[in-house]
Design a protein around this motif. Structure first.
Motif, PDB file in Angstrom:
ATOM      1  N   VAL A   1       0.847  -1.193   0.000  1.00 24.65           N
ATOM      2  CA  VAL A   1       0.000   0.000   0.000  1.00 24.65           C
ATOM      3  C   VAL A   1       0.884   1.245   0.000  1.00 24.65           C
ATOM      4  O   VAL A   1       0.651   2.193  -0.746  1.00 24.65           O
ATOM      5  CB  VAL A   1      -0.972  -0.002   1.199  1.00 24.65           C
ATOM      6  CG1 VAL A   1      -1.690   1.336   1.333  1.00 24.65           C
ATOM      7  CG2 VAL A   1      -1.983  -1.133   1.054  1.00 24.65           C
ATOM      8  N   GLU A   2       1.917   1.227   0.809  1.00 25.63           N
ATOM      9  CA  GLU A   2       2.835   2.374   0.876  1.00 25.63           C
ATOM     10  C   GLU A   2       3.650   2.517  -0.411  1.00 25.63           C
ATOM     11  O   GLU A   2       3.893   3.617  -0.874  1.00 25.63           O
ATOM     12  CB  GLU A   2       3.766   2.232   2.085  1.00 25.63           C
ATOM     13  CG  GLU A   2       4.623   3.436   2.351  1.00 25.63           C
ATOM     14  CD  GLU A   2       3.846   4.694   2.730  1.00 25.63           C
ATOM     15  OE1 GLU A   2       4.432   5.792   2.593  1.00 25.63           O
ATOM     16  OE2 GLU A   2       2.674   4.607   3.157  1.00 25.63           O
ATOM     17  N   MET A   3       4.043   1.401  -1.006  1.00 22.82           N
ATOM     18  CA  MET A   3       4.806   1.431  -2.255  1.00 22.82           C
ATOM     19  C   MET A   3       3.981   2.066  -3.381  1.00 22.82           C
ATOM     20  O   MET A   3       4.519   2.712  -4.268  1.00 22.82           O
ATOM     21  CB  MET A   3       5.196  -0.006  -2.640  1.00 22.82           C
ATOM     22  CG  MET A   3       6.113  -0.108  -3.815  1.00 22.82           C
ATOM     23  SD  MET A   3       6.581  -1.791  -4.350  1.00 22.82           S
ATOM     24  CE  MET A   3       5.995  -2.920  -3.141  1.00 22.82           C
ATOM     25  N   LEU A   4       2.675   1.899  -3.312  1.00 20.59           N
ATOM     26  CA  LEU A   4       1.764   2.441  -4.325  1.00 20.59           C
ATOM     27  C   LEU A   4       1.219   3.808  -3.909  1.00 20.59           C
ATOM     28  O   LEU A   4       0.201   4.261  -4.413  1.00 20.59           O
ATOM     29  CB  LEU A   4       0.608   1.460  -4.548  1.00 20.59           C
ATOM     30  CG  LEU A   4       1.015   0.073  -5.038  1.00 20.59           C
ATOM     31  CD1 LEU A   4      -0.160  -0.885  -4.962  1.00 20.59           C
ATOM     32  CD2 LEU A   4       1.588   0.119  -6.427  1.00 20.59           C
TER      33      LEU A   4
ATOM     34  N   LYS B   1       9.753  -4.226 -10.910  1.00 24.99           N
ATOM     35  CA  LYS B   1       8.710  -4.312 -11.948  1.00 24.99           C
ATOM     36  C   LYS B   1       7.465  -3.538 -11.536  1.00 24.99           C
ATOM     37  O   LYS B   1       6.829  -2.885 -12.370  1.00 24.99           O
ATOM     38  CB  LYS B   1       8.358  -5.776 -12.234  1.00 24.99           C
ATOM     39  CG  LYS B   1       9.445  -6.509 -12.978  1.00 24.99           C
ATOM     40  CD  LYS B   1       9.104  -7.977 -13.155  1.00 24.99           C
ATOM     41  CE  LYS B   1      10.262  -8.714 -13.807  1.00 24.99           C
ATOM     42  NZ  LYS B   1      10.001 -10.155 -13.915  1.00 24.99           N
ATOM     43  N   ILE B   2       7.097  -3.609 -10.260  1.00 24.24           N
ATOM     44  CA  ILE B   2       5.942  -2.852  -9.770  1.00 24.24           C
ATOM     45  C   ILE B   2       6.195  -1.359  -9.949  1.00 24.24           C
ATOM     46  O   ILE B   2       5.354  -0.638 -10.494  1.00 24.24           O
ATOM     47  CB  ILE B   2       5.646  -3.185  -8.289  1.00 24.24           C
ATOM     48  CG1 ILE B   2       5.101  -4.612  -8.147  1.00 24.24           C
ATOM     49  CG2 ILE B   2       4.662  -2.169  -7.685  1.00 24.24           C
ATOM     50  CD1 ILE B   2       5.006  -5.110  -6.714  1.00 24.24           C
ATOM     51  N   GLN B   3       7.346  -0.902  -9.506  1.00 21.70           N
ATOM     52  CA  GLN B   3       7.656   0.523  -9.587  1.00 21.70           C
ATOM     53  C   GLN B   3       7.779   0.984 -11.026  1.00 21.70           C
ATOM     54  O   GLN B   3       7.313   2.068 -11.371  1.00 21.70           O
ATOM     55  CB  GLN B   3       8.921   0.815  -8.785  1.00 21.70           C
ATOM     56  CG  GLN B   3       8.679   0.645  -7.295  1.00 21.70           C
ATOM     57  CD  GLN B   3       9.936   0.702  -6.458  1.00 21.70           C
ATOM     58  OE1 GLN B   3      11.020   0.367  -6.917  1.00 21.70           O
ATOM     59  NE2 GLN B   3       9.778   1.118  -5.215  1.00 21.70           N
ATOM     60  N   THR B   4       8.374   0.168 -11.876  1.00 28.22           N
ATOM     61  CA  THR B   4       8.509   0.521 -13.291  1.00 28.22           C
ATOM     62  C   THR B   4       7.141   0.604 -13.965  1.00 28.22           C
ATOM     63  O   THR B   4       6.889   1.528 -14.742  1.00 28.22           O
ATOM     64  CB  THR B   4       9.387  -0.519 -14.020  1.00 28.22           C
ATOM     65  OG1 THR B   4      10.670  -0.538 -13.417  1.00 28.22           O
ATOM     66  CG2 THR B   4       9.524  -0.189 -15.492  1.00 28.22           C
ATOM     67  N   SER B   5       6.257  -0.330 -13.652  1.00 26.17           N
ATOM     68  CA  SER B   5       4.934  -0.308 -14.297  1.00 26.17           C
ATOM     69  C   SER B   5       4.152   0.928 -13.881  1.00 26.17           C
ATOM     70  O   SER B   5       3.404   1.487 -14.685  1.00 26.17           O
ATOM     71  CB  SER B   5       4.146  -1.577 -13.979  1.00 26.17           C
ATOM     72  OG  SER B   5       3.772  -1.615 -12.628  1.00 26.17           O
ATOM     73  N   LEU B   6       4.332   1.386 -12.652  1.00 26.12           N
ATOM     74  CA  LEU B   6       3.639   2.594 -12.201  1.00 26.12           C
ATOM     75  C   LEU B   6       4.224   3.848 -12.832  1.00 26.12           C
ATOM     76  O   LEU B   6       3.497   4.735 -13.262  1.00 26.12           O
ATOM     77  CB  LEU B   6       3.708   2.713 -10.676  1.00 26.12           C
ATOM     78  CG  LEU B   6       2.839   1.748  -9.900  1.00 26.12           C
ATOM     79  CD1 LEU B   6       3.131   1.871  -8.416  1.00 26.12           C
ATOM     80  CD2 LEU B   6       1.377   1.995 -10.185  1.00 26.12           C
ATOM     81  N   MET B   7       5.527   3.939 -12.859  1.00 22.55           N
ATOM     82  CA  MET B   7       6.173   5.141 -13.374  1.00 22.55           C
ATOM     83  C   MET B   7       5.957   5.305 -14.872  1.00 22.55           C
ATOM     84  O   MET B   7       5.827   6.411 -15.363  1.00 22.55           O
ATOM     85  CB  MET B   7       7.680   5.123 -13.088  1.00 22.55           C
ATOM     86  CG  MET B   7       8.009   5.198 -11.635  1.00 22.55           C
ATOM     87  SD  MET B   7       7.199   6.627 -10.889  1.00 22.55           S
ATOM     88  CE  MET B   7       7.030   6.074  -9.219  1.00 22.55           C
ATOM     89  N   SER B   8       5.905   4.205 -15.583  1.00 18.43           N
ATOM     90  CA  SER B   8       5.743   4.294 -17.027  1.00 18.43           C
ATOM     91  C   SER B   8       4.318   4.682 -17.421  1.00 18.43           C
ATOM     92  O   SER B   8       4.065   5.007 -18.563  1.00 18.43           O
ATOM     93  CB  SER B   8       6.124   2.975 -17.690  1.00 18.43           C
ATOM     94  OG  SER B   8       5.225   1.953 -17.307  1.00 18.43           O
TER      95      SER B   8
END
Length: 176
Positions: free
Chosen positions: A73-76, A157-164
């Protein structure tokens, strides 16, 4: 452009749901395989790896799942931010084993459904790998690094998918 002229971005709310029973099933399956392929003659050590879902041990699994859910939750954060209400209940450390873990996302209206589906699968795997890394650190330390490597890969991969997917891509007409 002045403040009054900015268009407010429209959003949609999406809830990702992770069933505890499904997470435990996958954790137990991976733990069984891990124990089965252990290169040891020590059956007691192998037995400890197998027993991740047994009474007592599952409490540790639940605490790690709860922690990892909060971490996700915090990562998102840009999409999961929640205001603290005036009626906020006291937060304690009593073990709670929810039937489902929910992540409520407030996403831009044009956010891609395929990215949401990818996030769902990545977060499921992230939850499982965090539990296994913790359990293996106790029962089979030689495999802990393998699970931590998987965690780092999935997190990236989670962070990359969000940033992109934060905004529309604008390509220059000229390459230089």
């Amino acid at each position: 452009m002045g403040y009054c002229c900015r268009k407010l971005q429209q959003t949609k709310t999406v809830t990702l749901t992770f069933k505890r029973s499904e997470l435990l099933y996958d954790v137990e399956n991976c733990s069984f395989v891990e124990g089965d392929i252990m290169e040891t003659e020590n059956e007691h050590a192998r037995h400890q790896v197998f027993d991740i879902g047994q009474s007592g041990n599952v409490n540790r699994v639940t605490r790690v799942l709860n922690l990892t859910h909060a971490e996700c939750v915090e990562m998102l954060y840009p999409y999961t931010k929640q205001e603290i209400s005036d009626e906020q209940e006291a937060l304690d450390d009593i073990l709670v084993a929810p039937e489902e873990y929910h992540i409520v996302l407030t996403l831009p209206e044009d956010f891609s459904l395929s990215t949401v589906k990818l996030l769902k699968h990545l977060i499921h795997e992230y939850l499982i790998c965090k539990v296994l890394a913790d359990w293996m650190s106790i029962t089979n330390p030689s495999s802990k690094a393998n699970w931590e490597e998987k965690i780092m890969s999935i997190r990236a991969k989670i962070q990359t998918s969000l940033m992109s997917r934060k905004g529309k891509i604008k390509r220059k007409l000229k390459p230089f």
